[in-house]
Each structure stands twice: as C-alpha cells, then as structure tokens.
Design an enzyme around this catalytic site. Structure first.
Site, PDB file in Angstrom:
ATOM      1  N   GLY A  10       0.830  -1.215   0.000  1.00  0.00           N
ATOM      2  CA  GLY A  10       0.000   0.000   0.000  1.00  0.00           C
ATOM      3  C   GLY A  10       0.850   1.244   0.000  1.00  0.00           C
ATOM      4  O   GLY A  10       0.651   2.161   0.804  1.00  0.00           O
ATOM      5  N   ARG A  13       0.068   5.611  -1.796  1.00  0.00           N
ATOM      6  CA  ARG A  13      -0.496   6.799  -1.151  1.00  0.00           C
ATOM      7  C   ARG A  13      -0.220   6.760   0.351  1.00  0.00           C
ATOM      8  O   ARG A  13       0.152   5.723   0.887  1.00  0.00           O
ATOM      9  CB  ARG A  13      -2.014   6.856  -1.379  1.00  0.00           C
ATOM     10  CG  ARG A  13      -2.383   7.080  -2.826  1.00  0.00           C
ATOM     11  CD  ARG A  13      -3.891   7.210  -3.036  1.00  0.00           C
ATOM     12  NE  ARG A  13      -4.561   5.924  -2.983  1.00  0.00           N
ATOM     13  CZ  ARG A  13      -5.504   5.602  -2.094  1.00  0.00           C
ATOM     14  NH1 ARG A  13      -5.868   6.476  -1.195  1.00  0.00           N
ATOM     15  NH2 ARG A  13      -6.068   4.414  -2.106  1.00  0.00           N
ATOM     16  N   ASP A  61      -3.083  -7.234  -5.057  1.00  0.00           N
ATOM     17  CA  ASP A  61      -4.067  -7.129  -3.985  1.00  0.00           C
ATOM     18  C   ASP A  61      -3.608  -8.085  -2.884  1.00  0.00           C
ATOM     19  O   ASP A  61      -3.744  -9.303  -3.016  1.00  0.00           O
ATOM     20  CB  ASP A  61      -5.441  -7.523  -4.530  1.00  0.00           C
ATOM     21  CG  ASP A  61      -6.487  -7.619  -3.428  1.00  0.00           C
ATOM     22  OD1 ASP A  61      -6.150  -7.413  -2.247  1.00  0.00           O
ATOM     23  OD2 ASP A  61      -7.648  -7.924  -3.763  1.00  0.00           O
ATOM     24  N   SER A 140      -2.750   0.617  14.584  1.00  0.00           N
ATOM     25  CA  SER A 140      -3.457   1.890  14.787  1.00  0.00           C
ATOM     26  C   SER A 140      -3.702   2.076  16.266  1.00  0.00           C
ATOM     27  O   SER A 140      -3.857   1.094  17.009  1.00  0.00           O
ATOM     28  CB  SER A 140      -4.806   1.871  14.061  1.00  0.00           C
ATOM     29  OG  SER A 140      -5.593   2.962  14.496  1.00  0.00           O
ATOM     30  N   TYR A 153     -12.723  -2.263  12.478  1.00  0.00           N
ATOM     31  CA  TYR A 153     -11.373  -1.755  12.237  1.00  0.00           C
ATOM     32  C   TYR A 153     -10.492  -1.980  13.470  1.00  0.00           C
ATOM     33  O   TYR A 153      -9.366  -2.481  13.359  1.00  0.00           O
ATOM     34  CB  TYR A 153     -11.451  -0.265  11.898  1.00  0.00           C
ATOM     35  CG  TYR A 153     -10.121   0.391  11.615  1.00  0.00           C
ATOM     36  CD1 TYR A 153      -9.427   0.112  10.440  1.00  0.00           C
ATOM     37  CD2 TYR A 153      -9.545   1.289  12.518  1.00  0.00           C
ATOM     38  CE1 TYR A 153      -8.209   0.720  10.165  1.00  0.00           C
ATOM     39  CE2 TYR A 153      -8.330   1.899  12.253  1.00  0.00           C
ATOM     40  CZ  TYR A 153      -7.667   1.616  11.069  1.00  0.00           C
ATOM     41  OH  TYR A 153      -6.457   2.209  10.808  1.00  0.00           O
TER      42      TYR A 153
END
Ligand code: NAP
Length: 245
Positions: A10, A13, A61, A140, A153
């Site tokens: 990924g 970006r 992917d 995260s 998430y």
C-alpha cells in the site's frame, strides 16, 4: 542500507508512500506495492529514483493469497532478496455495530489481518535462509482506544498487535524482528474522507492539537528497520500526538 531490499505494501499513497520514499532515501531498494492506482505508484517510484534511489512498483491485492505470494516472488526476482517488509495496506470503514455489513467485515478482515499474514508468511520464507529480516506492521491507536464506529477496524488492529507479539517470539530464533507502529490520526486520504465536523471533534481530543503526518510515521518505520532498534522486537510503538493518554 545499500543492498538491502524493502517492500512496502500500500505504498502508492499515504503512510505507505512516505515509508517507501524514506526507505528509498536511506538506500534501500524499494518495492512499491499498490492495489489499483498505477499513476500514484509510478510517481512514488519516480520520486525515489530522482532522489538517487532504486525502486519498482508491483501491483498486487495483498488480501488475495495468490497475489501476495506473487508480490514476494516478484520482489525477490527483481532484487534478489527481501530484508524489510512493511505491512501497511489497510482500509477503514466506520459503521455502527448494528449497521455493519458482512461485506465490510470481510473486507476489513481480509486486508487488515489476512493481508498482513499472507505477506509475512511469504517474506519469512525468503528471510529464513539469511537468518535475518525485519517485519514492521502498521497498526493503529484504534487498537487501544474505543472509537465508536470502529468495531471492525479496531478488531483488525488489535489482531495486528497480537500477531506482532506472537510472530516476534516465533521468529526471534531465526534472526527476524517483528514490531508495529500504532499511529493516531494521520493526514492521509483515510482521514481526509472524514466529515469536517468529525475531524474537528477528533482534533479537539489530540493534546498536540494537530493530525500527524505520514512522514512522521515513516521516520519511526525507518528507525524500527535500522540499527537503532536491533534489540527491539514484539513492540507496538504509539505515534498519536498524545491522543491515547
Ligand atoms: P490510504 O491513504 O487510504 O492508502 C491506502 C494504500 O493502501 C494505498 O496505497 C492503496 O493502493 C493501498 N491498498 C488498498 N487496498 C489494497 C490492497 N487490497 N492491496 C494492496 N494495497 C492496497 O491509507 P493510509 O491512511 O496511508 O493508511 C495506511 C495504513 O495505516 C493502514 O493500515 C491504516 O489502517 C493505518 N493507519 C492509518 C491512520 C490514518 O490516520 N491515516 C491511522 C492509524 C493507522 P491504491 O492507491 O492502489 O488504492
């Protein structure tokens, strides 16, 4: 870091892009993985090359095990080895617990958990023979905070923290270190897509009173990959402007 090879998933970006550029500047040969945005991925490759580095883009992917396998195989075909894997490709989809669709659940689990597992398995197979390697998982702060709307998430990021610790212990005998960074709100497309009132609400809860930058996360990722952290494994480093305090 010359002659070392880093793969960032990924990386077209956001945080992945900044990690690829930073690792390229440090001398790693960089594989810029992406899912669909050829133009953005090629731009990252160009930026790394213009700065004197070496990079190539590979579309895959990573939530698909066959494509994850192809990605690692092509990385090694291109540069001969893989020294650093940054598992970064992830998606967020905020939905109230009763509104969560099966599709949202599956998409988040497939990319944010299974994608990390598939890439790590394949990379570790290549790292074993050299008895060295570094895996960095982008988690995260939502893995540690209760953020309404993020049941799925945050579950995936909790899983990332758990796999980081478990893999660190399993892979230590093979010279492979596994750590994670847990960013708070970082100014990328992922945060841009939030409604303005939500952004204001979140900003007011951050002691440093700003969103972080992808470059700040990349600095930490590069540090975890490099000589400053050779005795560190199994850790989750929080970068959140004090949000979780
Ligand atoms: P982003 O700006 O939305 O970028 C996502 C990147 O992942 C893009 O390069 C995209 O490629 C790629 N991607 C999406 N699906 C993929 C797939 N199936 N296979 C391979 N690549 C795929 O995201 P970000 O904000 O930088 O987030 C990156 C990571 O940081 C995620 O794991 C996220 O959970 C975590 N994180 C972000 C924040 C934040 O505030 N931004 C905070 C904490 C943690 P294309 O360009 O081809 O679509």
């Amino acid at each position: 870091m010359e002659n070392k090879v880093a793969l960032v998933t990924g990386a077209s970006r956001g945080i992945g892009r900044a990690c690829a550029i930073k690792l390229g500047a440090e001398g790693y040969k960089v594989v810029v993985n992406y899912n669909s945005n050829d133009e953005a991925a090629n731009e990252v490759v160009s930026l790394i090359k213009e700065a004197g580095g070496e990079a190539t883009a590979i579309k895959a992917d990573v939530s698909n095990p066959a494509e994850a396998k192809m990605l690692i195989r092509e990385t090694v075909n291109t540069y001969g080895q893989i020294d650093v894997l940054v598992n970064n490709a992830g998606i967020v989809k905020d939905e109230f617990v009763l509104m969560m669709s099966e599709e949202t659940i599956n998409k988040c689990l497939d990319l944010n958990i299974k994608g990390y597992l598939y890439c790590t398995q394949q990379a570790v197979l290549k790292m074993f023979s050299k008895k060295q390697g570094v895996i960095i998982n982008v988690s995260s702060v939502s893995s540690k905070l209760a953020v309404p709307g993020q049941s799925v998430y945050s579950s995936t990021k909790g899983a990332v923290n758990a796999m980081t610790a478990t893999m660190a212990k399993e892979l230590a005998p093979y010279g492979i270190r596994v750590n994670a960074v847990a960013p708070g709100f970082i100014a990328t497309d992922m945060v841009d897509q939030l409604p303005e009132d939500k952004k204001e609400e979140y900003l007011s809860t951050i002691p440093l009173k700003r969103f972080g930058t992808a470059e700040e996360v990349a600095e930490m990722v590069a540090m975890l990959a490099g000589p400053a952290c050779t005795y560190m494994t199994g850790q989750v480093i929080v970068l959140d402007g004090g949000l979780s305090l």
